[in-house]
Scaffold this active site. Sequence first.
Site, PDB file in Angstrom:
ATOM      1  N   ARG A 196       0.835  -1.210   0.000  1.00  0.00           N
ATOM      2  CA  ARG A 196       0.000   0.000   0.000  1.00  0.00           C
ATOM      3  C   ARG A 196       0.870   1.260   0.000  1.00  0.00           C
ATOM      4  O   ARG A 196       0.586   2.224  -0.713  1.00  0.00           O
ATOM      5  CB  ARG A 196      -0.958   0.000   1.203  1.00  0.00           C
ATOM      6  CG  ARG A 196      -1.919   1.179   1.186  1.00  0.00           C
ATOM      7  CD  ARG A 196      -3.037   1.042   2.187  1.00  0.00           C
ATOM      8  NE  ARG A 196      -2.570   1.145   3.567  1.00  0.00           N
ATOM      9  CZ  ARG A 196      -3.341   0.928   4.636  1.00  0.00           C
ATOM     10  NH1 ARG A 196      -4.616   0.564   4.489  1.00  0.00           N
ATOM     11  NH2 ARG A 196      -2.863   1.040   5.850  1.00  0.00           N
ATOM     12  N   LYS A 247      -2.419   7.045   1.530  1.00  0.00           N
ATOM     13  CA  LYS A 247      -2.231   7.311   2.963  1.00  0.00           C
ATOM     14  C   LYS A 247      -1.122   8.362   3.072  1.00  0.00           C
ATOM     15  O   LYS A 247       0.031   8.052   3.398  1.00  0.00           O
ATOM     16  CB  LYS A 247      -1.872   6.005   3.687  1.00  0.00           C
ATOM     17  CG  LYS A 247      -2.174   6.032   5.165  1.00  0.00           C
ATOM     18  CD  LYS A 247      -2.090   4.632   5.745  1.00  0.00           C
ATOM     19  CE  LYS A 247      -1.961   4.638   7.243  1.00  0.00           C
ATOM     20  NZ  LYS A 247      -3.074   5.243   7.964  1.00  0.00           N
ATOM     21  N   GLU A 280     -15.897   6.833   5.787  1.00  0.00           N
ATOM     22  CA  GLU A 280     -15.125   6.101   6.794  1.00  0.00           C
ATOM     23  C   GLU A 280     -14.984   6.992   8.021  1.00  0.00           C
ATOM     24  O   GLU A 280     -15.608   8.058   8.085  1.00  0.00           O
ATOM     25  CB  GLU A 280     -13.749   5.727   6.234  1.00  0.00           C
ATOM     26  CG  GLU A 280     -12.922   6.939   5.795  1.00  0.00           C
ATOM     27  CD  GLU A 280     -11.534   6.571   5.266  1.00  0.00           C
ATOM     28  OE1 GLU A 280     -11.007   5.510   5.641  1.00  0.00           O
ATOM     29  OE2 GLU A 280     -10.986   7.372   4.490  1.00  0.00           O
TER      30      GLU A 280
HETATM   31  N1  PXG Z   1      -9.086   4.894   7.262  1.00  0.00           N
HETATM   32  C1  PXG Z   1      -8.153   5.834   7.551  1.00  0.00           C
HETATM   33  C2  PXG Z   1      -8.385   7.231   7.114  1.00  0.00           C
HETATM   34  C3  PXG Z   1      -6.972   5.454   8.216  1.00  0.00           C
HETATM   35  O1  PXG Z   1      -6.046   6.373   8.491  1.00  0.00           O
HETATM   36  C4  PXG Z   1      -7.815   3.179   8.325  1.00  0.00           C
HETATM   37  C5  PXG Z   1      -8.942   3.612   7.628  1.00  0.00           C
HETATM   38  C6  PXG Z   1      -7.681   1.735   8.657  1.00  0.00           C
HETATM   39  O2  PXG Z   1      -6.726   1.115   7.803  1.00  0.00           O
HETATM   40  P1  PXG Z   1      -5.934  -0.206   8.241  1.00  0.00           P
HETATM   41  O3  PXG Z   1      -5.090  -0.540   7.080  1.00  0.00           O
HETATM   42  O4  PXG Z   1      -5.139   0.168   9.460  1.00  0.00           O
HETATM   43  O5  PXG Z   1      -6.948  -1.246   8.524  1.00  0.00           O
HETATM   44  C7  PXG Z   1      -6.790   4.113   8.612  1.00  0.00           C
HETATM   45  C8  PXG Z   1      -5.523   3.740   9.310  1.00  0.00           C
HETATM   46  C9  PXG Z   1      -4.054   6.280  14.851  1.00  0.00           C
HETATM   47  C10 PXG Z   1      -3.931   6.154  13.377  1.00  0.00           C
HETATM   48  O6  PXG Z   1      -3.079   6.712  15.482  1.00  0.00           O
HETATM   49  C11 PXG Z   1      -4.738   5.277  12.676  1.00  0.00           C
HETATM   50  C12 PXG Z   1      -4.644   5.164  11.281  1.00  0.00           C
HETATM   51  C13 PXG Z   1      -3.757   5.976  10.655  1.00  0.00           C
HETATM   52  C14 PXG Z   1      -2.959   6.850  11.360  1.00  0.00           C
HETATM   53  C15 PXG Z   1      -3.023   6.946  12.736  1.00  0.00           C
HETATM   54  O7  PXG Z   1      -5.103   5.922  15.388  1.00  0.00           O
HETATM   55  N2  PXG Z   1      -5.495   4.266  10.640  1.00  0.00           N
END
Ligand code: PXG
Length: 291
Positions: free
Chosen positions: A52, A151, A184
């Site tokens: 990713r 991301k 989301e």
């Molecule tokens: N949506 C967004 C906008 C994210 O940033 C997810 C969904 C979940 O993706 P994954 O691949 O983890 O299942 C994310 C990712 C935090 C933190 O500190 C969390 C994310 C990113 C940056 C910081 O809670 N989540």
Amino acid sequence: MGNVVFINGEFYEKEDAKISVFDKGFLYGDGVFEGIRAYDGKIFKLDEHIDRMFEGAKAIMLEPPYTKQEIKSIIIDTCRKNDVKDAYIRPVLSRGIGDLGLNPFLSKKASFVVIVDKLVMYPEEIYTNGMSVIVASTVRNSTNALPPMIKSLNYLNNILAKIEAVNADVFEAVMLNEDGFVAECTGDNIFIVKNGVLITPPKEAGILVGITRNEVIKIAKKNGIPFEERLFSKMDLYVADEIFLTGTGAEVVPVTKVDKRTIGDGKPGKITTFILEEYRKLTKSEGVPIR
Ligand code: PXG
């Protein structure tokens, strides 16, 4: 826990882990990152996270300074040096040092950093009683402006919604897209259950395609849980039978209140609980060993 940070080929103690003020990641948020988790000495879905990150880099024409295989070794090595078993791993790939202008191609070499830290989790109580969330007034970035699929280091859109969540005394905020459909949350994907069907917004809703989300879809399919990827609105949230959020840090979090409306019977639902258990089994059984 020791705390050393990998920066462009060297390891630094936390206090000395610094990046130039001329780094484009700092100046413009020009870069991409990942959030990865290690469970009991094994890194969960490492290849998926690296893939990713490389896709995001490709989309913004950022040439990573290492191959995928090298990045994998660096991440494992950084975990080893920090002597961790359970951890949150944050690789950051930025455009690197340049001048004050916008032109990204004036930066000669991308910067790559790996931070390994303690995991900050939601309180365990939330997994048994469920979480309250709000629907933010901040709309998720348009796919045609700043694709949520990337991301990127530019998380202000999410932070604006997170400010709303914190001000409302809840942990997460649901973000709608420009058309008013649920996209989301600020750092988590979202699922609802209605009449036995598990539903999540499609990529086209303008979301980060979460790695946890993908695993949850696989769990649903494998266990014969009816599943649909389709658009739904804020109203559908209010009248859902179950709601849960997914993310690397969060895993699978039951939501029992949205904008003060009780979801279902106010307790984590059956499908939510089943998926959380199955997901936790996966995290215990799979992963790339640190040693
Ligand atoms: N949506 C967004 C906008 C994210 O940033 C997810 C969904 C979940 O993706 P994954 O691949 O983890 O299942 C994310 C990712 C935090 C933190 O500190 C969390 C994310 C990113 C940056 C910081 O809670 N989540």
